[in-house]
Write a protein that holds these residues in place. Structure first.
Motif, PDB file in Angstrom:
ATOM      1  N   UNK A  13       0.833  -1.206   0.000  1.00 41.62           N
ATOM      2  CA  UNK A  13       0.000   0.000   0.000  1.00 41.62           C
ATOM      3  C   UNK A  13       0.863   1.251   0.000  1.00 41.62           C
ATOM      4  N   UNK A  14       0.507   2.202  -0.873  1.00 41.31           N
ATOM      5  CA  UNK A  14       1.165   3.505  -0.910  1.00 41.31           C
ATOM      6  C   UNK A  14       0.301   4.510  -0.163  1.00 41.31           C
ATOM      7  N   UNK A  15       0.899   5.190   0.797  1.00 38.90           N
ATOM      8  CA  UNK A  15       0.169   6.217   1.541  1.00 38.90           C
ATOM      9  C   UNK A  15       1.004   7.493   1.549  1.00 38.90           C
ATOM     10  N   UNK A  16       0.342   8.626   1.782  1.00 41.60           N
ATOM     11  CA  UNK A  16       1.077   9.886   1.855  1.00 41.60           C
ATOM     12  C   UNK A  16       0.171  11.069   1.598  1.00 41.60           C
ATOM     13  N   UNK A  17       0.717  12.230   1.826  1.00 41.11           N
ATOM     14  CA  UNK A  17      -0.020  13.461   1.573  1.00 41.11           C
ATOM     15  C   UNK A  17      -0.356  13.599   0.099  1.00 41.11           C
ATOM     16  N   UNK A  18      -1.209  14.566  -0.187  1.00 43.62           N
ATOM     17  CA  UNK A  18      -1.480  14.910  -1.579  1.00 43.62           C
ATOM     18  C   UNK A  18      -0.237  15.541  -2.202  1.00 43.62           C
ATOM     19  N   UNK A  19      -0.082  15.294  -3.489  1.00 40.32           N
ATOM     20  CA  UNK A  19       0.964  15.946  -4.289  1.00 40.32           C
ATOM     21  C   UNK A  19       2.403  15.605  -3.898  1.00 40.32           C
ATOM     22  N   UNK A  20       2.611  14.408  -3.341  1.00 43.29           N
ATOM     23  CA  UNK A  20       3.998  14.014  -3.048  1.00 43.29           C
ATOM     24  C   UNK A  20       4.540  13.079  -4.125  1.00 43.29           C
ATOM     25  N   UNK A  21       3.682  12.707  -5.081  1.00 43.73           N
ATOM     26  CA  UNK A  21       4.136  11.864  -6.183  1.00 43.73           C
ATOM     27  C   UNK A  21       3.763  10.400  -6.053  1.00 43.73           C
ATOM     28  N   UNK A  22       2.720  10.096  -5.260  1.00 44.89           N
ATOM     29  CA  UNK A  22       2.325   8.683  -5.099  1.00 44.89           C
ATOM     30  C   UNK A  22       1.881   8.069  -6.418  1.00 44.89           C
ATOM     31  N   UNK A  23       1.069   8.816  -7.166  1.00 42.32           N
ATOM     32  CA  UNK A  23       0.551   8.251  -8.418  1.00 42.32           C
ATOM     33  C   UNK A  23       1.661   8.070  -9.446  1.00 42.32           C
ATOM     34  N   UNK A  24       2.633   8.982  -9.435  1.00 45.64           N
ATOM     35  CA  UNK A  24       3.796   8.836 -10.335  1.00 45.64           C
ATOM     36  C   UNK A  24       4.585   7.582  -9.966  1.00 45.64           C
ATOM     37  N   UNK A  25       4.754   7.372  -8.665  1.00 46.05           N
ATOM     38  CA  UNK A  25       5.465   6.178  -8.196  1.00 46.05           C
ATOM     39  C   UNK A  25       4.685   4.920  -8.557  1.00 46.05           C
ATOM     40  N   UNK A  31       3.922   0.269 -14.365  1.00 48.37           N
ATOM     41  CA  UNK A  31       3.914   0.510 -15.802  1.00 48.37           C
ATOM     42  C   UNK A  31       2.538   0.893 -16.304  1.00 48.37           C
ATOM     43  N   UNK A  32       1.658   1.251 -15.398  1.00 49.71           N
ATOM     44  CA  UNK A  32       0.267   1.522 -15.750  1.00 49.71           C
ATOM     45  C   UNK A  32      -0.103   2.928 -15.291  1.00 49.71           C
ATOM     46  N   UNK A  33      -0.744   3.690 -16.161  1.00 50.49           N
ATOM     47  CA  UNK A  33      -1.109   5.061 -15.807  1.00 50.49           C
ATOM     48  C   UNK A  33      -2.434   5.104 -15.069  1.00 50.49           C
ATOM     49  N   UNK A  34      -2.468   5.950 -14.053  1.00 53.47           N
ATOM     50  CA  UNK A  34      -3.714   6.185 -13.323  1.00 53.47           C
ATOM     51  C   UNK A  34      -4.072   7.644 -13.466  1.00 53.47           C
ATOM     52  N   UNK A  35      -5.324   7.966 -13.230  1.00 50.78           N
ATOM     53  CA  UNK A  35      -5.727   9.371 -13.294  1.00 50.78           C
ATOM     54  C   UNK A  35      -5.006  10.134 -12.201  1.00 50.78           C
ATOM     55  N   UNK A  36      -4.207  11.105 -12.606  1.00 46.79           N
ATOM     56  CA  UNK A  36      -3.596  11.971 -11.599  1.00 46.79           C
ATOM     57  C   UNK A  36      -3.966  13.371 -12.020  1.00 46.79           C
ATOM     58  N   UNK A  37      -4.170  14.218 -11.077  1.00 48.18           N
ATOM     59  CA  UNK A  37      -4.571  15.566 -11.428  1.00 48.18           C
ATOM     60  C   UNK A  37      -3.497  16.534 -11.046  1.00 48.18           C
ATOM     61  N   UNK A  38      -3.527  17.709 -11.663  1.00 51.32           N
ATOM     62  CA  UNK A  38      -2.592  18.746 -11.267  1.00 51.32           C
ATOM     63  C   UNK A  38      -2.965  19.278  -9.906  1.00 51.32           C
ATOM     64  N   UNK A  39      -4.238  19.081  -9.542  1.00 55.98           N
ATOM     65  CA  UNK A  39      -4.618  19.635  -8.237  1.00 55.98           C
ATOM     66  C   UNK A  39      -4.786  18.522  -7.222  1.00 55.98           C
ATOM     67  N   UNK A  40      -4.533  18.836  -5.944  1.00 52.79           N
ATOM     68  CA  UNK A  40      -4.595  17.815  -4.897  1.00 52.79           C
ATOM     69  C   UNK A  40      -5.984  17.248  -4.739  1.00 52.79           C
ATOM     70  N   UNK A  41      -6.030  16.043  -4.197  1.00 49.87           N
ATOM     71  CA  UNK A  41      -7.326  15.458  -3.867  1.00 49.87           C
ATOM     72  C   UNK A  41      -8.015  14.801  -5.043  1.00 49.87           C
ATOM     73  N   UNK A  42      -7.283  14.622  -6.159  1.00 50.50           N
ATOM     74  CA  UNK A  42      -7.909  14.012  -7.334  1.00 50.50           C
ATOM     75  C   UNK A  42      -8.150  12.516  -7.107  1.00 50.50           C
ATOM     76  N   UNK A  43      -7.163  11.852  -6.489  1.00 52.11           N
ATOM     77  CA  UNK A  43      -7.352  10.438  -6.168  1.00 52.11           C
ATOM     78  C   UNK A  43      -8.225  10.365  -4.918  1.00 52.11           C
ATOM     79  N   UNK A  44      -9.504  10.040  -5.111  1.00 54.98           N
ATOM     80  CA  UNK A  44     -10.430  10.073  -3.968  1.00 54.98           C
ATOM     81  C   UNK A  44     -10.776   8.676  -3.479  1.00 54.98           C
ATOM     82  N   UNK A  45     -10.545   7.695  -4.306  1.00 55.48           N
ATOM     83  CA  UNK A  45     -10.702   6.303  -3.896  1.00 55.48           C
ATOM     84  C   UNK A  45      -9.365   5.624  -4.142  1.00 55.48           C
TER      85      UNK A  45
END
Length: 205
Positions: A13-25, A31-45
């Motif tokens: 499990x990856x945990x952390x604040x918004x905008x620290x680069x979890x989705x990039x990691x 090797x799979x892209x997920x919806x990431x937003x320029x603004x915090x709080x985009x990953x809500x689930x």
């Protein structure tokens, strides 16, 4: 409550604040892209990525902490959901990766350290360990940090780990997810998987 978890035994499990680069990691690991937003709080689930033949899932939990444009009640709800999720699946989580922003984490921790307040990152680190979940702190965006060793030693100090940081390489992993430089994290995760006799999962890290 997050109800989307696939029926898999093992989990990282990856945990952390918004905008620290979890989705990039997460993208780097899978090797799979997920919806990431320029603004915090985009990953809500939680974003789950599971390998069909394997009894294993990697989960990117939503970011917690301050998010501009997101009201406090909603932020607290996300944090509560994350806490409940981790409590519920603690026995399944082989390793938790707490992602922090190497450039700003010390300032953020110090700014939120009032007499009655434990900063989110420190609280989450100890919460995960209290649950018995092996935890690696992925210190991201290290390309933006000049005083690398000093910064990592300071982070150890804030987390209650005795510096120097190099004696905690199973726990502190400096990375640059955007550049794909995550080998220290992979090594730390493999160490924890090996301790749990899950060398079969090395191919993912």
């Amino acid at each position: 409550m997050f109800e989307t978890r696939p029926n898999r035994e093992g989990e990282v499990a990856l945990v952390g604040r918004s905008n620290v680069g979890k989705s990039t990691l997460m993208r780097e690991l899978t090797g799979h892209s997920f919806d990431t937003g320029g603004k915090p709080g985009v990953t809500r689930d939680p974003n789950h990525y599971d390998w069909a033949p394997e009894d294993f899932v990697i989960t990117d939990l939503p970011g917690f902490g301050f998010m501009s444009g997101v009201d406090e009640e909603y932020r607290e709800e996300i944090k509560t959901n994350i806490v409940h999720y981790l409590e519920e699946y603690a026995d399944n989580v082989l390793v938790a990766i707490l992602v922090v922003d190497g450039k700003s984490v010390i300032d953020i921790i110090d700014r939120h350290s009032g007499p009655d307040e434990i900063p989110y990152d420190v609280e989450m680190f100890h919460f995960l360990r209290d649950l018995g979940i092996p935890t690696v702190v992925a210190v991201n965006k290290m390309d933006k940090v000049d005083d690398r060793d000093e910064r990592l030693n300071a982070l150890c100090d804030r987390l209650g780990l005795l510096p120097p940081w190099k004696q905690w390489q199973g726990t502190i992993a400096p990375i640059r997810a955007k550049q794909g430089k995550i080998e220290p994290l992979n090594e730390a995760v493999r160490d924890h998987l090996h301790e749990q006799e899950r060398d079969d999962l090395f191919k993912f890290f």
